[in-house]
Scaffold this motif. Structure first.
Motif, PDB file in Angstrom:
ATOM      1  N   PRO A  57     -18.622 -43.877   4.320  1.00 39.27           N
ATOM      2  CA  PRO A  57     -18.944 -44.246   2.718  1.00 39.27           C
ATOM      3  C   PRO A  57     -20.000 -45.367   2.683  1.00 39.27           C
ATOM      4  O   PRO A  57     -20.898 -45.385   1.961  1.00 39.27           O
ATOM      5  N   TRP A  91     -23.243 -45.026   0.959  1.00 39.16           N
ATOM      6  CA  TRP A  91     -23.527 -45.952  -0.097  1.00 39.16           C
ATOM      7  C   TRP A  91     -24.977 -46.606   0.080  1.00 39.16           C
ATOM      8  O   TRP A  91     -25.672 -46.650  -0.984  1.00 39.16           O
ATOM      9  N   ASP A 105     -27.741 -44.577  -0.464  1.00 34.86           N
ATOM     10  CA  ASP A 105     -27.943 -44.018  -1.944  1.00 34.86           C
ATOM     11  C   ASP A 105     -28.670 -45.509  -2.795  1.00 34.86           C
ATOM     12  O   ASP A 105     -29.492 -45.199  -3.508  1.00 34.86           O
ATOM     13  N   SER A 162     -27.431 -55.664  -1.971  1.00 30.29           N
ATOM     14  CA  SER A 162     -26.798 -54.614  -1.269  1.00 30.29           C
ATOM     15  C   SER A 162     -27.126 -54.696   0.233  1.00 30.29           C
ATOM     16  O   SER A 162     -26.097 -54.547   1.065  1.00 30.29           O
ATOM     17  N   ALA A 186     -19.461 -41.915  -2.523  1.00 23.89           N
ATOM     18  CA  ALA A 186     -19.674 -43.223  -1.780  1.00 23.89           C
ATOM     19  C   ALA A 186     -20.136 -44.415  -3.025  1.00 23.89           C
ATOM     20  O   ALA A 186     -19.729 -45.566  -2.711  1.00 23.89           O
ATOM     21  N   ARG A 187     -20.896 -43.915  -3.823  1.00 20.32           N
ATOM     22  CA  ARG A 187     -21.068 -44.859  -5.060  1.00 20.32           C
ATOM     23  C   ARG A 187     -20.012 -45.321  -5.435  1.00 20.32           C
ATOM     24  O   ARG A 187     -19.846 -46.764  -5.947  1.00 20.32           O
ATOM     25  N   LEU A 220     -17.687 -47.492  -2.847  1.00 15.92           N
ATOM     26  CA  LEU A 220     -18.369 -49.079  -2.291  1.00 15.92           C
ATOM     27  C   LEU A 220     -18.385 -49.756  -3.878  1.00 15.92           C
ATOM     28  O   LEU A 220     -18.477 -50.872  -3.724  1.00 15.92           O
TER      29      LEU A 220
END
Length: 898
Positions: free
Chosen positions: A624, A628, A631, A663, A742-743, A746
């Motif tokens: 993930p 993430w 993405d 990020s 995943a968004r 996380l």
């Protein structure tokens, strides 16, 4: 291994020399790629890089590097302007220091000396542009007095003359008595001057003892009065309209005329009309067919050559010797002498203190004079119509759009353009005069001689017009003269029209409009599709920078101190379209922390064995965290691309900053540390793969605005050879499996940790103290997530455990809402929450009081009307800051349970 400390000086010059020598900046007219062209606003050859240039260059170079990475055939056209009056002034000063006057040298020797100076010292600013990282195609560098550009100037002048769009006429101009030349409005600056308003008595002819009171700030020009104007609706003077006055001192009979120009509310309500020495008076004179005698010569001294006096016995008329004594006096000495004579004649009614704006030459520093002279003019009104239509039709668009209104306002009220200057340095006007004054406008002297021979039937001596052309005339041809026009070159057909012009609002009329007019007229198309207008760079308080205020910032000194990348990124982050930039040294220093953060992140990756992996496949990732990050990278690519395509450099810089610092550094690397330091395996391999992939993505995203540090890291990390990032393709989104899941996963984790950290910071929990986290109202999915991510929650949120709370909240908790759940930190015995609540309440009250103070100030109409623009804007910003702080503190108070 990367150096422990970022040192831009170690690589900036080397990288730039490498790019330039490798031809990385070069356009390719034979390419099949789509062209993209920007013509640099040519800086003065006398110039030195200032902070406004730094803004201009940052915007243009960011756009150019972005489009180059997109695969476009990019031309960023470099060059400099000969800057007629500025350059002549520089060389005259150098000669004066040697005791030499240009008039003693003669024109030819002086011009040769200017060319020598240009060869020796004229390249300062181009070296400084290189220092800023400007990726201009230097192989195509032009100068507005290159032979090719001079050909274009002569061709345009001759063609416009033959079309009846360029002519010689006698009109008023801004005259600089020090340099003895006409100057443009752009070279005039108004200065507030404390002076006097003199109310003078003009005797009414045939009515002894009756006077018409005229108020003036320029008594010395009354010698050239040819009328007095009153408003036709002003009852006080109605019976005087059509009668004559006797001009004091001179004795000339002048009429009283009715004209709307006279404002009954100003001065005495009666205005003296001096057509040869005031722009408004000139128009009044034209309407009433008044004579226009000049009473000041080229040096601002009184001349009586055009004055007709009537030295006869009449009250208010001076003796002939008094009038003649004024001849040759400097204008300010003449003012004293005129006032003394008026005082003697008892013709001064009263004197009032008066502060008014006086136009000064921006370089000479002396008051300019409106002066009636013979000059060359372009019929700008005719040329303006197609340019107006082009903007109306959207063929050229202004960004921001509201600047179109400024363009229209100027263009729809445009006056004839004076293009001649009484200088020696510049494009000499291609006009020759016969013995009888007949004018021959031709491209060369030989063509002029042939035309004269045809006219006179024999060879007669010709005299060339000594004037040169306004610098804006040649720079108005810049978008096509630099491409080889009037020759039909491959570059001309490929790169005209350009894509975007980047410039300040202050030269929309003086340069942008003239390029539009001349480009459409001679090329049949607009010179650029977009005009991107930026604001001014001000100091951190919003004040305009000036040497007198001591707030000028030297971009080269800032680049040396913090690196060119830090300065460029700071400027970009503040460069909202059309908005003034508030720049302070502290902002550049804080941005250096961002470039340092990027360097340290790359060094961390290197130390953890992360290296470029060309076999890495983003679509194959499974964890993930990796999904993430990829993405988030896709979102950053989309945001950065959209921002650059819409000229929002501030949004581009913001997207880059959030993704890189937030990020990648703050979340991904922190969350990945246990994996990277753990045993080898599939997860570690994938984490390394995504780290190297995203670091490369960040370097590509950041290159347009931070070219040096990104290029250095690109090569040092092994993504490509040194100097190759500049032409590496702009990143494309990756295919990310299960991106939405995943968004969500996380997103919950980072949000949860961030909220807990915020609560701890607001109530001053020491970093060394760990506490449990209670989740009230949490769904099973949330509890499962907390369990899956318990290790990073413990490490990054300083928590001992995360447990569900089914009953009421215990006493002494601080809390935050995370999704459907409420996270509670039991702090009884750890922090005195009552004291914290009291402290926060005091700070909240203080912030609210501050907000009220600024709001009341802004609600005061007198403040808005009288305060300087920067003071009003600063108050608005302080109000916004205070309101935001009050909201934050209110939320913090709410987090502490009663």
């Amino acid at each position: 291994m990367l150096d422990k400390t970022l040192n831009p000086a170690a690589f900036e010059a080397r990288l730039y020399e490498g790019w330039e020598s490798a031809g990385a900046f070069a356009a390719d007219p034979t390419s099949n790629a789509r062209p993209y062209a920007i013509m640099i606003p040519p800086p003065n050859v006398t110039g030195s890089l200032h902070i406004g240039h730094a803004l201009d260059i940052t915007i243009q170079d960011t756009l150019i590097r972005f489009r180059r990475m997109q695969g476009r055939d990019v031309l960023w056209q470099p060059g400099t302007d000969h800057a007629g009056i500025a350059t002549q002034m520089v060389v005259e000063r150098l000669l004066a220091a040697q005791g030499i006057d240009r008039r003693d040298m003669g024109r030819e020797a002086f011009v040769d000396r200017v060319w020598e100076w240009k060869a020796e010292s004229g390249g300062t600013i181009t070296r400084q542009l290189r220092r800023m990282g400007a990726s201009l195609d230097w192989s195509r560098e032009r100068f507005t007095m290159d032979e090719g550009l001079s050909d274009a100037v002569r061709e345009v002048f001759v063609t416009l003359h033959r079309q009846g769009l360029l002519y010689r006429a006698q009109r008023l101009v801004n005259w600089d008595p020090k340099f003895q030349t006409a100057i443009s409005d752009l070279e005039v600056e108004s200065k507030e001057v404390k002076g006097s308003l003199w109310h003078l008595r003009y005797p009414v002819e045939g009515e002894p003892g009756r006077f018409l009171i005229v108020a003036t700030t320029r008594p010395e020009t009354m010698l050239g009065d040819t009328a007095v104007a009153v408003n036709p609706s002003d009852e006080r003077f109605r019976d005087l309209i059509g009668k004559n006055l006797v001009l004091p001192i001179v004795g000339r009979r002048i009429p009283v005329v009715a004209d709307e120009y006279s404002d009954p509310e100003k001065g005495s309500g009666a205005v003296k009309i001096t057509p040869a020495h005031d722009f408004n008076d000139f128009e009044v004179g034209r309407r009433h067919k008044l004579p226009a005698p000049s009473v000041l010569d080229a040096e601002g001294r009184v001349t009586l050559e055009e004055i007709e006096g009537e030295a006869r016995a009449y009250p208010g008329v001076s003796e002939p010797d008094v009038l003649s004594s004024l001849h040759g006096l400097d204008r300010f000495d003449a003012r004293k002498a005129v006032l003394a004579e008026l005082e003697r004649l008892e013709l001064i009614e009263k004197i009032e203190p008066h502060t008014h704006a006086v136009p000064h030459g921006d370089r000479s520093g002396v008051p300019i004079e409106p002066r009636l002279t013979w000059q060359w003019y372009v019929d700008a009104a005719t040329l303006a119509k197609p340019a107006i239509a082009a903007v109306e039709q959207g063929r050229t668009q202004f960004v921001p759009k509201q600047w179109e209104n400024t363009f229209f306002a100027w263009m729809r009220d445009i006056q004839p353009w004076c293009v001649s200057r009484q200088l020696w340095w510049g494009h000499q006007i291609p006009a020759w005069y016969g013995p009888d004054g007949q004018i021959f406008v031709e491209r060369t002297e030989g063509e002029a001689e042939a035309a004269a021979r045809a006219h006179y039937g024999k060879d007669l001596p010709l005299t060339r017009d000594p004037d040169v052309l306004d610098t804006w005339f040649s720079s108005g041809l810049w978008p096509f003269s630099t491409l080889g026009w009037p020759q039909k070159t491959p570059e001309l057909s490929r790169y005209y029209p350009g894509d975007v012009l980047v410039t300040g609002f202050d030269i929309i009329f003086f340069w942008v409009a003239r390029m539009m007019m001349l480009g459409i007229h001679f090329m049949g198309d607009v010179p650029f599709k977009v005009v991107h207008i930026h604001g001014l760079v001000r100091d951190e308080r919003g004040q305009k920078m000036s040497k007198s205020k001591g707030n000028v910032m030297d971009p080269l000194e800032l680049a040396d101190a913090y690196g060119a990348d830090a300065l460029r990124f700071t400027i970009a982050s503040l460069a909202g379209p059309g908005r003034d930039i508030k720049l302070g040294r502290q902002k550049v220093e804080s941005t250096r922390a961002f470039t340092t953060k990027l360097w340290n992140a790359a060094r961390f990756c290197e130390m953890n064995g992360i290296a470029p992996d060309p076999t890495f496949d983003p679509s194959a990732v499974r964890t993930p965290l990796a999904r993430w990050l990829l993405d988030a990278g896709n979102a950053a690519i989309a945001e950065a691309t959209a921002a650059l395509e819409s000229y929002r450099l501030d949004d581009y810089a913001g997207a880059l900053y959030r993704f890189t610092w937030g990020s990648f550094c703050d979340w991904f690397l922190e969350l990945a540390k246990p994996v990277l330091s753990g045993p080898d395996g599939a997860e570690k391999s994938e984490t390394k793969g995504v780290a190297q992939h995203v670091l490369g993505l960040i370097l590509r995203l950041g290159h347009p605005v931070m070219p040096y540090v990104t290029e250095e890291l690109w090569a040092r990390f092994g993504y490509g050879p040194e100097g190759s990032l500049i032409r590496t393709p702009w990143p494309e989104p990756a295919v990310v499996p299960d991106a939405e899941a995943a968004r969500a996963e996380l997103g919950w984790l980072t949000g949860f940790i961030a909220e807990v950290r915020a609560v701890r910071a607001e109530v001053n929990v020491p970093p060394s103290v760990t506490v449990p986290i209670l989740l009230q109202g949490a769904s099973p999915e949330t509890m499962a997530r907390a369990a899956r991510w318990i290790e990073p929650i413990r490490r990054m949120a300083r928590a001992t455990e995360v447990t569900a709370l089914d009953g009421p909240a215990p006493a002494g908790v601080a809390q935050a809402v995370v999704g459907e759940a409420t996270a509670m930190l039991p702090l009884a015995g750890v922090v005195d929450l009552a004291a914290e609540r009291t402290r926060l309440a005091k700070e909240h009250a203080k912030a609210e009081a501050e907000a009220r103070k600024h709001a009341q100030k802004l609600a005061n109409p007198d403040f808005i009307a009288r305060a300087k623009e920067e003071a009003v804007e600063e108050t608005r910003e302080r109000l916004s800051t205070a309101e935001a702080e009050a909201s934050r503190l209110a939320a913090a108070i709410a987090r502490i349970a009663a």
